[in-house]
Design a protein around this motif. Structure first.
Motif, PDB file in Angstrom:
ATOM      1  N   VAL A  90     -38.694  -8.677  74.170  1.00 26.94           N
ATOM      2  CA  VAL A  90     -38.443  -7.577  73.234  1.00 26.94           C
ATOM      3  C   VAL A  90     -37.133  -6.937  73.662  1.00 26.94           C
ATOM      4  CG1 VAL A  90     -39.275  -5.369  72.369  1.00 26.94           C
ATOM      5  CG2 VAL A  90     -40.896  -7.207  72.860  1.00 26.94           C
ATOM      6  N   PHE A  91     -36.271  -6.656  72.689  1.00 26.76           N
ATOM      7  CA  PHE A  91     -34.917  -6.245  73.023  1.00 26.76           C
ATOM      8  C   PHE A  91     -34.728  -4.730  72.944  1.00 26.76           C
ATOM      9  CE2 PHE A  91     -34.775 -10.617  71.852  1.00 26.76           C
ATOM     10  CZ  PHE A  91     -33.827 -11.170  72.681  1.00 26.76           C
ATOM     11  N   GLN A  92     -33.550  -4.320  73.408  1.00 27.84           N
ATOM     12  CA  GLN A  92     -33.213  -2.902  73.464  1.00 27.84           C
ATOM     13  C   GLN A  92     -33.239  -2.266  72.084  1.00 27.84           C
ATOM     14  OE1 GLN A  92     -29.680  -2.409  75.692  1.00 27.84           O
ATOM     15  NE2 GLN A  92     -29.652  -0.191  75.529  1.00 27.84           N
ATOM     16  N   ARG A  93     -32.523  -2.903  71.164  1.00 26.87           N
ATOM     17  CA  ARG A  93     -32.547  -2.381  69.792  1.00 26.87           C
ATOM     18  C   ARG A  93     -33.502  -3.231  68.981  1.00 26.87           C
ATOM     19  NH1 ARG A  93     -26.943  -2.007  67.236  1.00 26.87           N
ATOM     20  NH2 ARG A  93     -28.208  -1.283  65.486  1.00 26.87           N
ATOM     21  N   PRO A  94     -34.338  -2.571  68.151  1.00 26.59           N
ATOM     22  CA  PRO A  94     -35.272  -3.351  67.321  1.00 26.59           C
ATOM     23  C   PRO A  94     -34.486  -4.349  66.476  1.00 26.59           C
ATOM     24  CG  PRO A  94     -35.601  -0.976  67.002  1.00 26.59           C
ATOM     25  CD  PRO A  94     -34.428  -1.132  67.907  1.00 26.59           C
ATOM     26  N   ASN A  95     -34.883  -5.604  66.488  1.00 20.57           N
ATOM     27  CA  ASN A  95     -34.120  -6.609  65.740  1.00 20.57           C
ATOM     28  C   ASN A  95     -35.020  -7.493  64.879  1.00 20.57           C
ATOM     29  OD1 ASN A  95     -35.315  -7.877  67.883  1.00 20.57           O
ATOM     30  ND2 ASN A  95     -33.496  -8.934  68.584  1.00 20.57           N
ATOM     31  N   PRO A  96     -35.771  -6.888  63.945  1.00 17.53           N
ATOM     32  CA  PRO A  96     -36.516  -7.737  63.009  1.00 17.53           C
ATOM     33  C   PRO A  96     -35.531  -8.533  62.151  1.00 17.53           C
ATOM     34  CG  PRO A  96     -36.546  -5.460  62.269  1.00 17.53           C
ATOM     35  CD  PRO A  96     -35.907  -5.465  63.621  1.00 17.53           C
ATOM     36  N   PHE A  97     -35.981  -9.688  61.656  1.00 17.04           N
ATOM     37  CA  PHE A  97     -35.094 -10.482  60.796  1.00 17.04           C
ATOM     38  C   PHE A  97     -34.934  -9.747  59.466  1.00 17.04           C
ATOM     39  CE2 PHE A  97     -37.127 -13.855  63.454  1.00 17.04           C
ATOM     40  CZ  PHE A  97     -36.004 -14.089  64.222  1.00 17.04           C
ATOM     41  N   PRO A  98     -33.713  -9.350  59.106  1.00 16.84           N
ATOM     42  CA  PRO A  98     -33.525  -8.458  57.958  1.00 16.84           C
ATOM     43  C   PRO A  98     -33.882  -9.097  56.621  1.00 16.84           C
ATOM     44  CG  PRO A  98     -31.410  -9.169  58.843  1.00 16.84           C
ATOM     45  CD  PRO A  98     -32.453  -9.659  59.787  1.00 16.84           C
ATOM     46  N   THR A  99     -33.812 -10.417  56.539  1.00 19.65           N
ATOM     47  CA  THR A  99     -34.091 -11.039  55.242  1.00 19.65           C
ATOM     48  C   THR A  99     -35.569 -11.375  55.078  1.00 19.65           C
ATOM     49  OG1 THR A  99     -33.499 -13.138  56.242  1.00 19.65           O
ATOM     50  CG2 THR A  99     -31.807 -12.035  54.960  1.00 19.65           C
ATOM     51  N   GLY A 152     -39.103   3.066  65.355  1.00 20.61           N
ATOM     52  CA  GLY A 152     -40.253   2.836  66.226  1.00 20.61           C
ATOM     53  C   GLY A 152     -41.174   1.763  65.661  1.00 20.61           C
ATOM     54  N   GLN A 153     -41.359   1.798  64.340  1.00 18.98           N
ATOM     55  CA  GLN A 153     -42.198   0.770  63.709  1.00 18.98           C
ATOM     56  C   GLN A 153     -41.551  -0.605  63.834  1.00 18.98           C
ATOM     57  OE1 GLN A 153     -42.387   2.624  59.854  1.00 18.98           O
ATOM     58  NE2 GLN A 153     -44.540   3.172  60.117  1.00 18.98           N
ATOM     59  N   GLN A 154     -40.216  -0.632  63.677  1.00 19.45           N
ATOM     60  CA  GLN A 154     -39.516  -1.909  63.810  1.00 19.45           C
ATOM     61  C   GLN A 154     -39.712  -2.485  65.207  1.00 19.45           C
ATOM     62  OE1 GLN A 154     -35.411  -2.132  62.654  1.00 19.45           O
ATOM     63  NE2 GLN A 154     -35.728  -0.960  60.808  1.00 19.45           N
ATOM     64  N   GLN A 155     -39.650  -1.609  66.218  1.00 21.94           N
ATOM     65  CA  GLN A 155     -39.810  -2.112  67.579  1.00 21.94           C
ATOM     66  C   GLN A 155     -41.226  -2.650  67.785  1.00 21.94           C
ATOM     67  OE1 GLN A 155     -38.139  -3.541  69.595  1.00 21.94           O
ATOM     68  NE2 GLN A 155     -37.136  -2.101  70.972  1.00 21.94           N
ATOM     69  N   ARG A 156     -42.213  -1.960  67.200  1.00 22.54           N
ATOM     70  CA  ARG A 156     -43.579  -2.476  67.321  1.00 22.54           C
ATOM     71  C   ARG A 156     -43.739  -3.775  66.524  1.00 22.54           C
ATOM     72  NH1 ARG A 156     -47.082   2.159  65.552  1.00 22.54           N
ATOM     73  NH2 ARG A 156     -45.136   3.246  65.110  1.00 22.54           N
ATOM     74  N   LEU A 157     -42.989  -3.869  65.414  1.00 23.23           N
ATOM     75  CA  LEU A 157     -42.994  -5.130  64.666  1.00 23.23           C
ATOM     76  C   LEU A 157     -42.438  -6.259  65.542  1.00 23.23           C
ATOM     77  CD1 LEU A 157     -43.391  -6.622  61.969  1.00 23.23           C
ATOM     78  CD2 LEU A 157     -41.077  -5.946  61.346  1.00 23.23           C
ATOM     79  N   CYS A 158     -41.386  -5.944  66.297  1.00 18.87           N
ATOM     80  CA  CYS A 158     -40.802  -6.958  67.180  1.00 18.87           C
ATOM     81  C   CYS A 158     -41.792  -7.343  68.278  1.00 18.87           C
ATOM     82  CB  CYS A 158     -39.507  -6.443  67.805  1.00 18.87           C
ATOM     83  SG  CYS A 158     -38.200  -6.256  66.592  1.00 18.87           S
ATOM     84  N   ILE A 159     -42.575  -6.366  68.759  1.00 22.13           N
ATOM     85  CA  ILE A 159     -43.586  -6.685  69.765  1.00 22.13           C
ATOM     86  C   ILE A 159     -44.663  -7.569  69.138  1.00 22.13           C
ATOM     87  CG2 ILE A 159     -45.371  -5.702  71.253  1.00 22.13           C
ATOM     88  CD1 ILE A 159     -43.503  -3.297  71.685  1.00 22.13           C
TER      89      ILE A 159
END
Lengths: 258, 326
Positions: A90-99, A152-159
């Motif tokens: 899991v990275f520093q900045r939330p990085n969900p795939f935008p597309t 915060g939700q994006q980061q949990r999505l990445c988790i």
């Protein structure tokens, strides 16, 4: 589902620059290990050597040994792709795939790993989102873009995306540094929950966070700017924060650091 | 965790807006507005000129302009229509696009994500250079080399794949729709590759690392993080290429057999395009003939406009995601 990591005499380079030197440690399964230290001490670099993400950067290389239970991660027959499948990140900045939608983000890793039936996928996506404490917030909008969520939700999505592929170990590189205090708290709760199933390693700049979430803490430091970072000491978190063995550790955690 | 910023207690005094505007703002606004207006005026003037020239010819036409296939505007009883020309323009450009885009995307990906750094910069330079080669050079190369060369492959295609309607037909020639499309494809390939490469290079490292950390191979990483990001850019590049292919004149004028027939047999002696027809016919055209050619030019303009609008529509369809990504 959790395995022990053993590191022996590890050096990491960016081209000719040696970023970290001579690191040896044991990371226990089903526990949270925190890496702390000043900026540039190589804790993130070290974290990235644990799942062979370091070598993704052109010119970067590693010397030394990293073992996951009985396997040498840098062995000649080991495929780095399979290492990264086993050790999630899991990275520093939330990085969900935008597309991709929320659902597709969580399913992304599974789809890479081969054919999964739709009903199986549905189940794993739900479990992973529940595992990341996000299910209740997104269950009605799984088809919406993942990038539309809050930070915060994006980061949990990445988790959720990382745990969907059922890794042995979860590496987190300052996962809360881009989040507000409430989202940070949500992630910290999640980490405490996840450690029942996973080996977790977290890099953090926030010492309260290290004290709150981790079982063991490793303090990294570098002698001077441009010198390689080294492991100063590693111990039970309560001991590091109350009675560290090294003077440098005490200076850093009490804020008397230059 | 941002710290509250401190505001200074006594900032600079507020100025009156009129005072600010006088310092270069006015002249700049005038210049930029003027430039915009002049551009629009020129466009309108050109459009008006073309319509004025075209209308008398269209009135002299004894057939229906949109459906007629033959092109004899110089006859005493002018008979001409855009049908075959428009068909040839669209078919040759689409074929060129179909051939060029996959190759161009492959070249762009190789340069942006596979090639070692030094090879990548050398290749990138070559691609940029190719994009700048004048089209007449491609045309001459097409006539002197590709036209005789294509006879062999075309015969092969006809012999073994003749059951596919595109490759069927009795007479197989070098100066065919396929050869013209190939020249167009080679011509538009560098521009599509160059733009696609720039777009792929801008794919966020964050997303690429996210894919790799999930256990993606390089190709899987490209599929999950690079291609979706680059999609609108590749579409724009392809449309730019398509526009260039449809407007291309000299290269295809040298190759097209200049017949006026609608045929999908791309290996046969058929095919023509609006631009090629203008180039071939303008010199010896009568007054009505020129008007007819101008009318065909207007149709080409309309087709290009439609293609561009279609491209914008395709890109806008996924705007929700594009906006969220920004």
């Amino acid at each position: 589902m959790a395995k022990q990591i053993e590191v022996a005499g590890l050096d990491a380079y960016y081209g000719s620059h040696k970023a970290i030197e001579g690191i040896s440690m044991t990371i226990e399964p089903r526990s949270v290990t925190a890496f702390i230290g000043p900026s540039g001490c190589g804790k993130s670099t070290f974290l990235r050597t644990l799942n062979r993400m370091h070598e993704v950067i052109p010119g970067a290389r590693v010397e030394g040994k990293v073992r996951l239970e009985d396997q040498d991660l840098y062995g000649p027959e080991i495929d780095p792709v399979s290492v990264r499948r086993t050790i999630g990140m899991v990275f520093q900045r939330p990085n969900p795939f935008p597309t991709m939608s929320i659902y597709d983000n969580v399913a992304a890793g599974l789809r890479l790993n081969g054919r999964v039936s739709r009903s199986q996928l549905d189940g794993i996506v739900e479990d992973s989102l529940k595992g990341a404490n996000l299910w209740n917030e997104v269950k009605d909008r799984l088809a919406r873009p993942g990038a539309g969520l809050s930070g915060g939700q994006q980061q949990r999505l990445c988790i959720a995306r990382a745990i969907a592929v059922r890794p042995q170990v979860l590496l987190m590189d300052e996962p809360c540094s881009a989040l507000d205090p409430i989202s940070t708290l949500a992630i910290e709760d999640l980490i405490s929950k996840l450690k029942q199933d996973y080996t977790i390693v977290i890099v953090t700049h926030n010492m309260q966070q290290a004290a709150r979430v981790s079982d063991r803490t490793a303090f990294f430091n570098l002698a001077a700017q441009g010198q390689p970072g080294k492991l100063v000491e590693m111990d039970e978190t309560s001991k590091i924060f109350t009675n560290p063995a090294e003077k440098a550790t005490e200076d850093y955690i009490t804020g008397r650091f230059g | 965790m941002a710290t509250p910023t401190r505001t200074t207690e006594s900032g600079p005094a507020l100025r009156r807006s009129a005072f600010r505007r006088s310092r270069g703002d006015g002249p700049f606004r005038f210049a930029s507005t003027g430039a915009g207006v002049v551009l629009l005026a020129i466009m309108a003037a050109i459009g008006l000129f073309l319509v004025v020239k075209a209308v008398p010819a269209l009135q002299a036409n004894t057939s229906h302009f949109l459906t007629e296939l033959t092109w004899q505007p110089n006859a005493t009883k002018p008979v001409f229509g855009i049908g075959a020309l428009a068909f040839g323009t669209v078919l040759s450009s689409l074929l060129a696009l179909l051939i060029a885009t996959p190759v161009a995307v492959g070249v762009a990906l190789f340069i942006s994500h596979y090639a070692p750094r030094r090879l990548a910069s050398a290749l990138g330079y070559v691609v940029d250079l190719l994009a700048a080669v004048p089209s007449v050079v491609y045309g001459l190369w097409g006539v002197t080399f590709l036209v005789p060369f294509m006879l062999g492959p075309s015969t092969f295609l006809n012999d073994y794949f003749g059951w596919i309607p595109l490759f069927s037909g009795e007479s197989i020639v070098g100066k065919s729709m396929l050869t013209a499309s190939l020249v167009l494809a080679i011509m538009i390939l560098p521009i599509i590759a160059a733009i696609s490469r720039e777009v792929f290079l801008q794919a966020p490292k964050m997303q690429e690392e996210a894919a790799l950390a999930l256990g993606a191979t390089r190709w899987e990483m490209i599929r999950t993080a690079v291609l979706p990001f680059g999609r609108p850019g590749v579409i724009s590049a392809a449309m730019l290429g398509l526009g260039r292919a449809m407007g291309e004149t000299i290269a295809v004028a040298l190759i097209f057999p200049a017949t006026f027939k609608i045929s999908f047999q791309i290996l046969g002696p058929y095919g023509n395009s609006i631009a090629a027809n203008i180039a071939n016919g303008f010199g010896e055209a009568t007054e009505v003939g020129r008007g007819a050619l101008i009318a065909s030019g207007l149709v080409l303009f309309l087709i290009t406009l439609l293609v561009n609008m279609a491209a914008r529509f395709i890109i806008a369809r996924r705007k929700e995601y594009a906006r969220a990504a920004a």
